[in-house]
Design a protein around this motif. Structure first.
Motif, PDB file in Angstrom:
ATOM      1  N   ASP A 191       0.869  -1.176   0.000  1.00  0.00           N
ATOM      2  CA  ASP A 191       0.000   0.000   0.000  1.00  0.00           C
ATOM      3  C   ASP A 191       0.912   1.234   0.000  1.00  0.00           C
ATOM      4  OD1 ASP A 191      -2.221   1.647   0.090  1.00  0.00           O
ATOM      5  OD2 ASP A 191      -3.105   0.682   1.852  1.00  0.00           O
ATOM      6  N   SER A 229      -1.476   6.520   2.369  1.00  0.00           N
ATOM      7  CA  SER A 229      -2.879   6.255   2.032  1.00  0.00           C
ATOM      8  C   SER A 229      -3.668   6.016   3.313  1.00  0.00           C
ATOM      9  CB  SER A 229      -2.954   5.011   1.141  1.00  0.00           C
ATOM     10  OG  SER A 229      -4.297   4.622   0.988  1.00  0.00           O
ATOM     11  N   ASN A 230      -4.927   6.469   3.334  1.00  0.00           N
ATOM     12  CA  ASN A 230      -5.715   6.240   4.561  1.00  0.00           C
ATOM     13  C   ASN A 230      -6.092   4.772   4.729  1.00  0.00           C
ATOM     14  OD1 ASN A 230      -7.768   6.022   2.732  1.00  0.00           O
ATOM     15  ND2 ASN A 230      -9.087   7.582   3.650  1.00  0.00           N
ATOM     16  N   SER A 231      -5.751   3.952   3.723  1.00  0.00           N
ATOM     17  CA  SER A 231      -6.007   2.517   3.835  1.00  0.00           C
ATOM     18  C   SER A 231      -4.787   1.768   4.383  1.00  0.00           C
ATOM     19  CB  SER A 231      -6.349   1.966   2.447  1.00  0.00           C
ATOM     20  OG  SER A 231      -5.309   2.298   1.536  1.00  0.00           O
ATOM     21  N   SER A 232      -3.662   2.467   4.564  1.00  0.00           N
ATOM     22  CA  SER A 232      -2.424   1.768   4.919  1.00  0.00           C
ATOM     23  C   SER A 232      -2.326   1.453   6.414  1.00  0.00           C
ATOM     24  CB  SER A 232      -1.218   2.616   4.502  1.00  0.00           C
ATOM     25  OG  SER A 232      -1.145   3.790   5.288  1.00  0.00           O
ATOM     26  N   LYS A 233      -1.467   0.513   6.727  1.00  0.00           N
ATOM     27  CA  LYS A 233      -1.191   0.168   8.123  1.00  0.00           C
ATOM     28  C   LYS A 233      -0.429   1.335   8.770  1.00  0.00           C
ATOM     29  CE  LYS A 233       0.765  -3.457  11.022  1.00  0.00           C
ATOM     30  NZ  LYS A 233       1.659  -2.545  11.774  1.00  0.00           N
ATOM     31  N   ALA A 236      -2.900   3.739  10.030  1.00  0.00           N
ATOM     32  CA  ALA A 236      -3.576   3.234  11.234  1.00  0.00           C
ATOM     33  C   ALA A 236      -2.670   3.397  12.460  1.00  0.00           C
ATOM     34  CB  ALA A 236      -3.947   1.767  11.033  1.00  0.00           C
ATOM     35  N   TRP A 258      -4.787   4.984  -7.124  1.00  0.00           N
ATOM     36  CA  TRP A 258      -4.832   4.045  -6.002  1.00  0.00           C
ATOM     37  C   TRP A 258      -6.207   3.948  -5.340  1.00  0.00           C
ATOM     38  CZ3 TRP A 258      -0.462   7.683  -5.271  1.00  0.00           C
ATOM     39  CH2 TRP A 258       0.650   7.266  -5.996  1.00  0.00           C
ATOM     40  N   HIS A 260      -7.809   5.551  -3.047  1.00  0.00           N
ATOM     41  CA  HIS A 260      -8.046   5.917  -1.647  1.00  0.00           C
ATOM     42  C   HIS A 260      -7.615   7.345  -1.446  1.00  0.00           C
ATOM     43  CE1 HIS A 260      -8.995   1.933  -0.042  1.00  0.00           C
ATOM     44  NE2 HIS A 260      -8.173   1.486  -0.972  1.00  0.00           N
ATOM     45  N   ASP A 261      -7.986   7.924  -0.284  1.00  0.00           N
ATOM     46  CA  ASP A 261      -7.493   9.271  -0.009  1.00  0.00           C
ATOM     47  C   ASP A 261      -6.013   9.179   0.342  1.00  0.00           C
ATOM     48  OD1 ASP A 261      -9.836  10.471  -0.554  1.00  0.00           O
ATOM     49  OD2 ASP A 261     -10.538  10.537   1.519  1.00  0.00           O
TER      50      ASP A 261
END
Ligand code: 9PG
Length: 523
Positions: A191, A229-233, A236, A258, A260-261
């Motif tokens: 990601d 990316s706001n989807s990445s670990k 988080a 990609w 995602h934001d």
């Protein structure tokens, strides 16, 4: 500080937060220098002002968003005007965090970061740009590498569908073609932020690099280490590493493939810097010695950071640490990068937007007046206007095309891309060896081994071993739309700002990319 036109003889540098030069008469053209690799650089006609490029949703990743709604002609760090006698008045900063505007009959330089140093001159264009480049070289330094490697890059053939299998096939089929680097582009990572191999690279990155190195070549890798990316670990785990705006919202770096934001890391945060240094060490340990570092502008966008350092200066300081962590023996190509802050830190800079296997993108160029989207003509235009950077850094014009298959470029346009690469002395392609005929392979071999004599004979004209090449047609800006096309511009420009509509557009683009690659290469 106000400067008089008559004071501009010889070499002038002044220190001031703001400078103004009163022009002696109305100029014909303005030299606009965009912020980062993909932003437009061009001489623009002042009788027909450039409309603001659309859709606005793309401003963060194609322009310096702080200035993208400015109506007056303007650009980053430098600007110039041309008069009817062919002479120019030039204003260029020797400091980062600066911007130049044409305001009526004044050329105006402003700094976002207190006092800056400015170079002003009146006279012949080539001489002045040459002097400016020399001053920048003294101030910022230049690359220590004498030549640039010849690169095969995975993006323009496989896009994000690169995998271990199609890469191995490519390595095998490139055979003895004289490429120095095989570079893996976007598509290998888990990601944006999680820079570990995904399921398409089950053997891992060290084994992948080894496969490339076994052919006697350098292994190259694409990374966008300042994006998150706001989807990445990573997101988080480290939300406090992300740059926010005055309202407390994460600063968005724009929409992209990609889905995602995508935000940006705070380059002034000490923990971010150590994380970046660790990442660089890891990539070198895997065995990659050529790094294409992309989407770097994120590190210099406007926003609130841990330290109040001016944004471009902060970016430069961290890029320097990244460079030191990579080591001087690695080759660093910076892409999507604000130009001035990267000088002296990297070996090469991508100096134009992406090219493509199409000459133009009618919707974006004509209707939306957006000259940063991928097309061969957009690439040639901006690169041709940034060749003055060559004494400072290797200038990467993006790739050249050779194969007939899945390529809409006319022979003449393919030649222009190749000629420009010869002038840049930076050669690369993404053509799949699976698509090359034997005669095309020979043309590639000849191109890669050529070292012609280059002579500049006009603003956009060169002699290559005595043969004249001319980019004057390609650099012309498409006139702003009128009548129905203008209505279309308003409607599409407006509609394109909605995420769902924009994503639909991306999905169509992606479907076309997949078709182009062909099913057998996808898994
Ligand atoms: C990987 C790609 C490739 C490519 C880079 C960059 O503004 N735009 O429309 C835009 C299009 C493509 C793009 C950047 C900006 O591509 O330049 O070589 O590495 O990322 O995702």
């Amino acid at each position: 500080m106000k400067l008089n036109f008559s004071e501009l003889s010889g070499t002038n540098t002044v220190k001031s937060k703001m400078v103004e030069i009163e022009l002696p008469s109305a100029p014909l053209r303005y030299y606009r220098h965009g912020w980062q690799s993909w932003s437009l650089a061009a001489w623009t006609d002042l009788s027909q002002p450039l409309p603001i490029q659309k859709p606005y949703i793309l401003h963060p990743y194609q322009t310096d968003a702080v200035y993208s709604l400015e109506n007056d002609p303007h650009g980053s760090w430098l600007g110039a005007v041309e008069f009817s006698d062919g002479k120019i008045i030039f204003l260029g900063a020797l400091s980062t965090d600066t911007h130049v505007f044409l305001k009526g009959d004044r050329l105006e330089g402003r700094s976002e970061a207190g006092e800056a140093e400015w170079f002003c001159a009146h006279g012949e264009e080539d001489q002045i740009f040459g002097e400016y480049a020399a001053l920048l070289r003294n101030r910022f330094g230049s690359t220590s590498k004498s030549t640039s490697p010849r690169v095969w890059c995975s993006w323009y053939g496989f896009y994000s569908y690169i995998n271990e299998k199609n890469l191995q096939q490519t390595i095998d089929m490139l055979g003895d073609l004289p490429f120095d680097v095989i570079q893996i582009d976007d598509g290998w990572q888990k990601d944006i932020g999680d820079w570990e191999p995904n399921e398409k690279f089950p053997s891992g990155m060290a084994a992948t690099a080894e496969k490339i190195k076994a052919t006697g070549r350098t292994a190259g890798l694409w990374l966008a280490p300042l994006l998150i990316s706001n989807s990445s670990k990573l997101f988080a785990d480290h939300k406090d590493w992300v740059v926010k705006d005055d309202k407390g919202q994460y600063v968005t770096t724009g929409f992209n493939v990609w889905g995602h934001d995508i935000y940006t890391l705070d380059v002034t945060h000490p923990d971010v810097v150590s994380w970046l240094v660790d990442l660089m060490n890891r990539v070198r340990r895997w065995g990659f010695d050529y790094i294409k570092m992309d989407f770097l502008y994120g590190g210099a966008m406007k926003g609130n950071r841990y330290l109040p350092t001016p944004r471009e200066q902060a970016f430069r300081e961290t890029l320097d640490k990244i460079r030191k962590a990579l080591g001087d023996d690695a080759y660093l190509l910076a892409c999507g990068v604000p130009i001035l802050p990267a000088l002296g830190v990297c070996d090469a800079i991508r100096v134009g937007p992406d090219v493509s296997h199409k000459w133009e993108d009618h919707l974006f160029e004509t209707i939306l007046q957006n000259f940063s989207t991928p097309s061969a003509r957009n690439g040639i235009r901006t690169v041709s206007n940034r060749l003055w950077l060559k004494p400072l850094v290797h200038v990467d014009p993006d790739v050249e095309y050779f194969v007939e298959k899945e390529n809409e470029l006319e022979e003449e346009h393919k030649s222009q891309l190749r000629d420009l690469a010869l002038i840049c002395e930076f050669k690369a392609t993404g053509d799949l060896p699976q698509w090359m005929t034997s005669s095309e392979r020979e043309i590639i071999r000849e191109f890669l081994t050529a070292t012609p004599k280059i002579e500049k004979v006009g603003r956009y004209r060169y002699k290559i071993d005595g043969r004249t090449v001319d980019f004057s047609e390609a650099v012309k800006l498409v006139p702003p739309p009128k009548g129905f096309a203008l209505l279309l511009r308003s409607f599409i420009g407006w509609a394109g700002n909605f995420k769902t509509i924009f994503n639909l557009f991306l999905a169509l683009d992606n479907a076309e990319k997949k078709r182009r690659i062909g099913k057998h290469h996808l898994n």
